[in-house]
Scaffold this motif. Structure first.
Motif, PDB file in Angstrom:
ATOM      1  N   PHE A   5       0.839  -1.185   0.000  1.00 58.09           N
ATOM      2  CA  PHE A   5       0.000   0.000   0.000  1.00 58.09           C
ATOM      3  C   PHE A   5       0.877   1.239   0.000  1.00 58.09           C
ATOM      4  O   PHE A   5       1.157   1.826   1.039  1.00 58.09           O
ATOM      5  N   GLU A   6       1.346   1.633  -1.188  1.00 56.82           N
ATOM      6  CA  GLU A   6       2.254   2.773  -1.274  1.00 56.82           C
ATOM      7  C   GLU A   6       1.533   4.098  -1.067  1.00 56.82           C
ATOM      8  O   GLU A   6       2.142   5.082  -0.730  1.00 56.82           O
ATOM      9  N   THR A   7       0.245   4.114  -1.307  1.00 56.71           N
ATOM     10  CA  THR A   7      -0.527   5.328  -1.063  1.00 56.71           C
ATOM     11  C   THR A   7      -1.776   4.950  -0.274  1.00 56.71           C
ATOM     12  O   THR A   7      -2.264   3.826  -0.383  1.00 56.71           O
ATOM     13  N   PRO A   8      -2.313   5.868   0.495  1.00 57.63           N
ATOM     14  CA  PRO A   8      -3.541   5.562   1.236  1.00 57.63           C
ATOM     15  C   PRO A   8      -4.685   5.171   0.298  1.00 57.63           C
ATOM     16  O   PRO A   8      -5.516   4.356   0.656  1.00 57.63           O
ATOM     17  N   ASN A   9      -4.713   5.735  -0.913  1.00 56.15           N
ATOM     18  CA  ASN A   9      -5.784   5.396  -1.848  1.00 56.15           C
ATOM     19  C   ASN A   9      -5.755   3.931  -2.254  1.00 56.15           C
ATOM     20  O   ASN A   9      -6.795   3.322  -2.466  1.00 56.15           O
ATOM     21  N   MET A  10      -4.564   3.354  -2.385  1.00 53.10           N
ATOM     22  CA  MET A  10      -4.457   1.939  -2.754  1.00 53.10           C
ATOM     23  C   MET A  10      -5.082   1.061  -1.675  1.00 53.10           C
ATOM     24  O   MET A  10      -5.791   0.108  -1.975  1.00 53.10           O
ATOM     25  N   LYS A  11      -4.820   1.375  -0.430  1.00 50.74           N
ATOM     26  CA  LYS A  11      -5.398   0.598   0.671  1.00 50.74           C
ATOM     27  C   LYS A  11      -6.914   0.725   0.653  1.00 50.74           C
ATOM     28  O   LYS A  11      -7.626  -0.267   0.778  1.00 50.74           O
ATOM     29  N   LEU A  40      12.709 -10.939 -16.215  1.00 49.31           N
ATOM     30  CA  LEU A  40      13.339  -9.717 -16.700  1.00 49.31           C
ATOM     31  C   LEU A  40      12.558  -8.540 -16.152  1.00 49.31           C
ATOM     32  O   LEU A  40      11.329  -8.494 -16.290  1.00 49.31           O
ATOM     33  N   ASN A  41      13.242  -7.604 -15.513  1.00 46.38           N
ATOM     34  CA  ASN A  41      12.542  -6.487 -14.890  1.00 46.38           C
ATOM     35  C   ASN A  41      13.397  -5.232 -14.938  1.00 46.38           C
ATOM     36  O   ASN A  41      14.611  -5.291 -14.733  1.00 46.38           O
ATOM     37  N   GLY A  42      12.770  -4.105 -15.205  1.00 47.16           N
ATOM     38  CA  GLY A  42      13.438  -2.820 -15.091  1.00 47.16           C
ATOM     39  C   GLY A  42      13.437  -2.378 -13.643  1.00 47.16           C
ATOM     40  O   GLY A  42      12.444  -2.566 -12.944  1.00 47.16           O
ATOM     41  N   ASP A  43      14.527  -1.771 -13.197  1.00 45.97           N
ATOM     42  CA  ASP A  43      14.583  -1.380 -11.786  1.00 45.97           C
ATOM     43  C   ASP A  43      13.772  -0.120 -11.478  1.00 45.97           C
ATOM     44  O   ASP A  43      13.587   0.228 -10.324  1.00 45.97           O
ATOM     45  N   THR A  48       5.226  -3.117 -12.526  1.00 44.09           N
ATOM     46  CA  THR A  48       5.663  -4.390 -11.961  1.00 44.09           C
ATOM     47  C   THR A  48       6.911  -4.082 -11.136  1.00 44.09           C
ATOM     48  O   THR A  48       8.024  -4.204 -11.631  1.00 44.09           O
ATOM     49  N   PRO A  49       6.724  -3.658  -9.902  1.00 50.95           N
ATOM     50  CA  PRO A  49       7.860  -3.207  -9.105  1.00 50.95           C
ATOM     51  C   PRO A  49       8.913  -4.303  -8.936  1.00 50.95           C
ATOM     52  O   PRO A  49       8.595  -5.497  -8.894  1.00 50.95           O
ATOM     53  N   LEU A  50      10.141  -3.874  -8.838  1.00 52.67           N
ATOM     54  CA  LEU A  50      11.257  -4.801  -8.720  1.00 52.67           C
ATOM     55  C   LEU A  50      11.078  -5.743  -7.531  1.00 52.67           C
ATOM     56  O   LEU A  50      11.385  -6.929  -7.618  1.00 52.67           O
ATOM     57  N   TRP A  51      10.544  -5.243  -6.432  1.00 58.97           N
ATOM     58  CA  TRP A  51      10.381  -6.087  -5.245  1.00 58.97           C
ATOM     59  C   TRP A  51       9.498  -7.293  -5.536  1.00 58.97           C
ATOM     60  O   TRP A  51       9.686  -8.370  -4.966  1.00 58.97           O
ATOM     61  N   LEU A  52       8.541  -7.139  -6.443  1.00 57.31           N
ATOM     62  CA  LEU A  52       7.648  -8.244  -6.770  1.00 57.31           C
ATOM     63  C   LEU A  52       8.391  -9.328  -7.561  1.00 57.31           C
ATOM     64  O   LEU A  52       8.241 -10.525  -7.289  1.00 57.31           O
ATOM     65  N   SER A  53       9.225  -8.919  -8.510  1.00 56.05           N
ATOM     66  CA  SER A  53      10.035  -9.887  -9.256  1.00 56.05           C
ATOM     67  C   SER A  53      11.059 -10.554  -8.345  1.00 56.05           C
ATOM     68  O   SER A  53      11.337 -11.750  -8.474  1.00 56.05           O
ATOM     69  N   VAL A  75      12.103   1.322 -17.229  1.00 58.99           N
ATOM     70  CA  VAL A  75      10.745   1.314 -16.706  1.00 58.99           C
ATOM     71  C   VAL A  75      10.020   0.080 -17.242  1.00 58.99           C
ATOM     72  O   VAL A  75      10.634  -0.844 -17.757  1.00 58.99           O
ATOM     73  N   HIS A  76       8.706   0.081 -17.135  1.00 56.15           N
ATOM     74  CA  HIS A  76       7.888  -1.037 -17.594  1.00 56.15           C
ATOM     75  C   HIS A  76       8.119  -1.286 -19.084  1.00 56.15           C
ATOM     76  O   HIS A  76       8.427  -0.378 -19.825  1.00 56.15           O
ATOM     77  N   ALA A  77       7.942  -2.512 -19.497  1.00 59.10           N
ATOM     78  CA  ALA A  77       8.122  -2.919 -20.894  1.00 59.10           C
ATOM     79  C   ALA A  77       9.569  -2.746 -21.331  1.00 59.10           C
ATOM     80  O   ALA A  77       9.876  -1.991 -22.250  1.00 59.10           O
ATOM     81  N   VAL A  78      10.465  -3.466 -20.666  1.00 60.18           N
ATOM     82  CA  VAL A  78      11.892  -3.325 -20.943  1.00 60.18           C
ATOM     83  C   VAL A  78      12.266  -3.739 -22.367  1.00 60.18           C
ATOM     84  O   VAL A  78      13.345  -3.406 -22.832  1.00 60.18           O
ATOM     85  N   PHE A  79      11.373  -4.425 -23.049  1.00 56.70           N
ATOM     86  CA  PHE A  79      11.635  -4.746 -24.459  1.00 56.70           C
ATOM     87  C   PHE A  79      11.699  -3.473 -25.292  1.00 56.70           C
ATOM     88  O   PHE A  79      12.281  -3.449 -26.364  1.00 56.70           O
TER      89      PHE A  79
END
Length: 143
Positions: A5-11, A40-43, A48-53, A75-79
Motif C-alpha cells: 500500500f504505497e498510497t492511502p488510496n491503494m489501501k 526480466l525487470n526494469g529497476d 511491476t515493481p522490482l520487489w515483486l520480481s 521502466v515497464h516494458a523493458v523490451f
C-alpha cells in the motif's frame, strides 16, 4: 499476502474491491523443474515493481535453468525501454533473444554496458519525439 500500500488510496481501493475465497493453488508456484525460467525487470518499473520480481525469484532461483536479469534505469516494458546505440533492438529484447536462441540455457547481458543513459535533458531524438507527442513540444523543460 503480497500487497504494497504505497498510497492511502491503494489501501482504500483494496478494501472496497470485492474479495473471493482463495483456492488450493493460492500462494503456490508451478513446478518448473526441467524447463527454463526467465525473469526480466526494469529497476524503475512502477507497474511491476522490482520487489515483486525479487519475491518470485526467491522461489525460482533454486532451479538449474533459471535466469533473472534486472535492467538498470528501465521502466515497464523493458523490451522497448532499454535503448542501446549499437542496435535497433533494445537491451531487454537482445537479452531475451539470447535466452530463446540458446534454448533457455544462457543469457547474454553484454548490452547492459552499452545502454544509453536516461535522457533527462531531452537531447536524444527519441526523447524529443516522445516529448512532442506527449507535451506538444520537443523542449521538455522550456529551456
Amino acid at each position: 499476502m503480497l500487497i504494497n500500500f504505497e498510497t492511502p488510496n491503494m489501501k482504500y481501493l483494496w478494501e472496497q474491491w470485492p474479495h473471493y475465497s482463495v483456492d488450493s493453488n493460492w500462494g503456490k508456484y508451478p513446478d518448473v523443474s526441467g524447463i527454463s525460467v526467465f525473469l526480466l525487470n526494469g529497476d524503475l518499473d512502477a507497474q511491476t515493481p522490482l520487489w515483486l520480481s525479487q519475491h518470485a525469484w526467491q522461489h525460482y532461483q533454486q532451479f538449474a535453468n533459471s535466469h533473472f536479469v534486472i535492467i538498470p534505469n528501465a521502466v515497464h516494458a523493458v523490451f522497448f525501454n532499454s535503448p542501446v546505440p549499437t542496435s535497433e533492438a533494445s537491451c531487454g529484447l537482445l537479452i531475451f533473444k539470447s535466452f530463446v536462441l540458446s534454448g533457455g540455457q544462457q543469457v547474454d547481458q553484454s548490452c547492459l554496458a552499452q545502454m544509453l543513459p536516461l535522457d533527462w535533458i531531452g537531447q536524444q531524438q527519441e526523447t524529443q519525439e516522445t516529448a512532442q507527442q506527449v507535451l506538444g513540444t520537443t523542449n521538455m523543460w522550456g529551456l
